[in-house]
Design an enzyme around this catalytic site. Structure first.
Site, PDB file in Angstrom:
ATOM      1  N   ILE A 126       0.830  -1.204   0.000  1.00 22.74           N
ATOM      2  CA  ILE A 126       0.000   0.000   0.000  1.00 22.74           C
ATOM      3  C   ILE A 126       0.867   1.257   0.000  1.00 22.74           C
ATOM      4  CG2 ILE A 126      -1.900  -1.164   1.186  1.00 22.74           C
ATOM      5  CD1 ILE A 126      -0.897   0.146   3.807  1.00 22.74           C
ATOM      6  N   SER A 129       7.414 -11.634  -0.800  1.00 21.70           N
ATOM      7  CA  SER A 129       6.067 -11.964  -0.320  1.00 21.70           C
ATOM      8  C   SER A 129       6.072 -13.336   0.326  1.00 21.70           C
ATOM      9  CB  SER A 129       5.058 -11.956  -1.470  1.00 21.70           C
ATOM     10  OG  SER A 129       3.791 -12.370  -0.993  1.00 21.70           O
ATOM     11  N   CYS A 160     -14.895   8.361   2.636  1.00 23.45           N
ATOM     12  CA  CYS A 160     -15.883   8.407   3.719  1.00 23.45           C
ATOM     13  C   CYS A 160     -16.713   7.131   3.684  1.00 23.45           C
ATOM     14  CB  CYS A 160     -16.793   9.623   3.527  1.00 23.45           C
ATOM     15  SG  CYS A 160     -18.198   9.623   4.653  1.00 23.45           S
ATOM     16  N   HIS A 173      -4.069  -4.449  -2.841  1.00 24.89           N
ATOM     17  CA  HIS A 173      -4.578  -4.179  -1.487  1.00 24.89           C
ATOM     18  C   HIS A 173      -4.780  -2.689  -1.238  1.00 24.89           C
ATOM     19  CE1 HIS A 173      -2.960  -8.351  -0.079  1.00 24.89           C
ATOM     20  NE2 HIS A 173      -4.040  -8.424  -0.812  1.00 24.89           N
TER      21      HIS A 173
HETATM   22  P1  NAD Z   1       4.583 -10.644   4.420  1.00 25.92           P
HETATM   23  O1  NAD Z   1       4.940  -9.719   5.555  1.00 25.92           O
HETATM   24  O2  NAD Z   1       3.594 -11.697   4.671  1.00 25.92           O
HETATM   25  O3  NAD Z   1       5.911 -11.347   3.890  1.00 25.92           O
HETATM   26  C1  NAD Z   1       7.053 -10.608   3.564  1.00 25.92           C
HETATM   27  C2  NAD Z   1       8.095 -11.599   3.072  1.00 25.92           C
HETATM   28  O4  NAD Z   1       9.183 -10.832   2.598  1.00 25.92           O
HETATM   29  C3  NAD Z   1       8.625 -12.531   4.166  1.00 25.92           C
HETATM   30  O5  NAD Z   1       8.497 -13.867   3.714  1.00 25.92           O
HETATM   31  C4  NAD Z   1      10.101 -12.123   4.319  1.00 25.92           C
HETATM   32  O6  NAD Z   1      10.952 -13.230   4.452  1.00 25.92           O
HETATM   33  C5  NAD Z   1      10.387 -11.432   3.004  1.00 25.92           C
HETATM   34  N1  NAD Z   1      11.352 -10.337   3.104  1.00 25.92           N
HETATM   35  C6  NAD Z   1      11.474  -9.385   4.063  1.00 25.92           C
HETATM   36  N2  NAD Z   1      12.454  -8.514   3.749  1.00 25.92           N
HETATM   37  C7  NAD Z   1      12.977  -8.934   2.562  1.00 25.92           C
HETATM   38  C8  NAD Z   1      14.023  -8.448   1.724  1.00 25.92           C
HETATM   39  N3  NAD Z   1      14.740  -7.349   2.049  1.00 25.92           N
HETATM   40  N4  NAD Z   1      14.283  -9.123   0.568  1.00 25.92           N
HETATM   41  C9  NAD Z   1      13.580 -10.250   0.236  1.00 25.92           C
HETATM   42  N5  NAD Z   1      12.585 -10.742   1.004  1.00 25.92           N
HETATM   43  C10 NAD Z   1      12.278 -10.088   2.141  1.00 25.92           C
HETATM   44  O7  NAD Z   1       4.178  -9.717   3.221  1.00 25.92           O
HETATM   45  P2  NAD Z   1       3.076  -9.922   2.116  1.00 25.92           P
HETATM   46  O8  NAD Z   1       3.208 -11.274   1.517  1.00 25.92           O
HETATM   47  O9  NAD Z   1       3.161  -8.722   1.270  1.00 25.92           O
HETATM   48  O10 NAD Z   1       1.704  -9.887   2.904  1.00 25.92           O
HETATM   49  C11 NAD Z   1       1.493  -8.913   3.896  1.00 25.92           C
HETATM   50  C12 NAD Z   1       0.271  -8.041   3.712  1.00 25.92           C
HETATM   51  O11 NAD Z   1       0.521  -6.851   4.439  1.00 25.92           O
HETATM   52  C13 NAD Z   1       0.046  -7.605   2.311  1.00 25.92           C
HETATM   53  O12 NAD Z   1      -1.307  -7.755   2.112  1.00 25.92           O
HETATM   54  C14 NAD Z   1       0.384  -6.106   2.275  1.00 25.92           C
HETATM   55  O13 NAD Z   1      -0.706  -5.407   1.710  1.00 25.92           O
HETATM   56  C15 NAD Z   1       0.439  -5.659   3.702  1.00 25.92           C
HETATM   57  N6  NAD Z   1       1.638  -4.863   4.069  1.00 25.92           N
HETATM   58  C16 NAD Z   1       2.087  -3.904   3.212  1.00 25.92           C
HETATM   59  C17 NAD Z   1       3.231  -3.176   3.525  1.00 25.92           C
HETATM   60  C18 NAD Z   1       3.703  -2.132   2.543  1.00 25.92           C
HETATM   61  O14 NAD Z   1       2.892  -1.553   1.831  1.00 25.92           O
HETATM   62  N7  NAD Z   1       5.018  -1.896   2.447  1.00 25.92           N
HETATM   63  C19 NAD Z   1       3.927  -3.420   4.714  1.00 25.92           C
HETATM   64  C20 NAD Z   1       3.420  -4.408   5.588  1.00 25.92           C
HETATM   65  C21 NAD Z   1       2.282  -5.127   5.239  1.00 25.92           C
HETATM   66 ZN    ZN Z   2     -19.041  11.699   4.134  1.00 21.74          ZN
END
Ligand code: NAD
Ligand code: ZN
Length: 253
Positions: free
Chosen positions: A105, A195, A129, A121
């Site tokens: 996001i 991911s 709103c 997402h």
């Molecule tokens: P997740 O947190 O489930 O998994 C992140 C993965 O990335 C882990 O398996 C980890 O080992 C790996 N990782 C971490 N740092 C890394 C790096 N430097 N290089 C390579 N791999 C690395 O994340 P997800 O699968 O995106 O699911 C989480 C949900 O949370 C999503 O729906 C997302 O929308 C939301 N989210 C978004 C953000 C953002 O926008 N930056 C941050 C946190 C969560």
């Molecule tokens: Zn409103």
């Protein structure tokens, strides 16, 4: 070993007719934004996300939601794209690039210069709103919240504003989902970066590429449930690996 993997990844990307990139929170950890599932990231540990980060929880207790999203919103507004985001944007110059599909996001792919980005997402660009559906730019709302910690209300009707992020229990934005699914079906190589591949339905999208005969390359620090289906798995930091893959592609052009 890793340099061999980098050459192998570059070869797969070069041979492909259509490359797409699928990213999660791990591509943004080098920008200082914590992910959800890495140990000690903190975002999962202090609250039950199914409660605070669900649409039901939001409607019942928006203050708890805002309290929970505060650290993520704060670092996101201050964050800059890192070498991995820029490397993804650079892939567009090789002529066979389809799209970026992201679960993030944080808007960092667009800020790094990627042109077609499906944000499955949602994003922190706008807030809506929950009563009259008026849409407002999110940045001033979040900035004010970070200062006064008061739940933001719609200037038009007085109901609560919700950032345009998709919470548990909500549908994914349909245009984004359809676009992403279409790109995934057409791709013959999908590069998956940072991911855990544990959040459905987003995590089903790589399977579409696989089912249509495409190959998966996974760059992730930890193992994922799809590792066994991938052509190539690199367990390393995306900000180190992706620029090397792009350099390797450049020397092959
Ligand atoms: P997740 O947190 O489930 O998994 C992140 C993965 O990335 C882990 O398996 C980890 O080992 C790996 N990782 C971490 N740092 C890394 C790096 N430097 N290089 C390579 N791999 C690395 O994340 P997800 O699968 O995106 O699911 C989480 C949900 O949370 C999503 O729906 C997302 O929308 C939301 N989210 C978004 C953000 C953002 O926008 N930056 C941050 C946190 C969560
Ligand atoms: Zn409103």
């Amino acid at each position: 070993m890793v340099s061999q993997d980098i050459r192998a990844a570059a070869a797969l990307l070069k041979q492909a007719r259509s490359v797409i990139v699928f990213t999660g929170a791990g591509i943004s950890t080098p920008s200082g934004i914590p992910d959800f599932r890495s140990p000690h990231s903190g975002l999962w540990t202090n609250a039950d996300p199914m409660e605070v980060a669900s649409i039901y929880g939001f409607r019942q207790n928006p203050a708890a939601f805002y309290n929970w999203i505060y650290p993520l919103a704060k670092v996101t507004l201050a964050a800059k794209p890192n070498a991995a985001h820029y490397a993804v944007a650079e892939l567009e110059k090789f002529g066979n690039f389809g799209a970026v599909i992201t679960q993030n996001i944080d808007m960092l792919h667009s800020r790094a210069g990627s042109t077609t980005v499906y944000e499955l997402h949602g994003h922190l660009r706008e807030a809506t709103c929950i009563h009259c559906f008026a849409v407002y730019p999110a940045e001033p709302i979040i900035t004010r919240y970070l200062e006064d910690r008061r739940v933001p209300y719609c200037p038009g009707c007085g109901s609560v504003l919700k950032p345009n992020v998709i919470l548990f229990g909500e549908q994914l934005p349909i245009q984004q989902l359809l676009g992403a699914q279409d790109a995934a079906r057409k791709a013959d190589v999908m590069l998956i970066v940072g991911s855990s591949l544990e959040v459905a339905p987003a995590s089903d999208i790589p399977l579409l590429t696989r089912r249509h005969g495409g190959k998966l390359i996974i760059v992730n620090l930890e193992p994922t449930p799809l590792d066994s289906l991938a052509e190539l798995v690199i367990h390393a930091d995306a900000a180190e690996i992706l620029p090397q893959i792009v350099s390797s592609l450049e020397t092959r052009v």
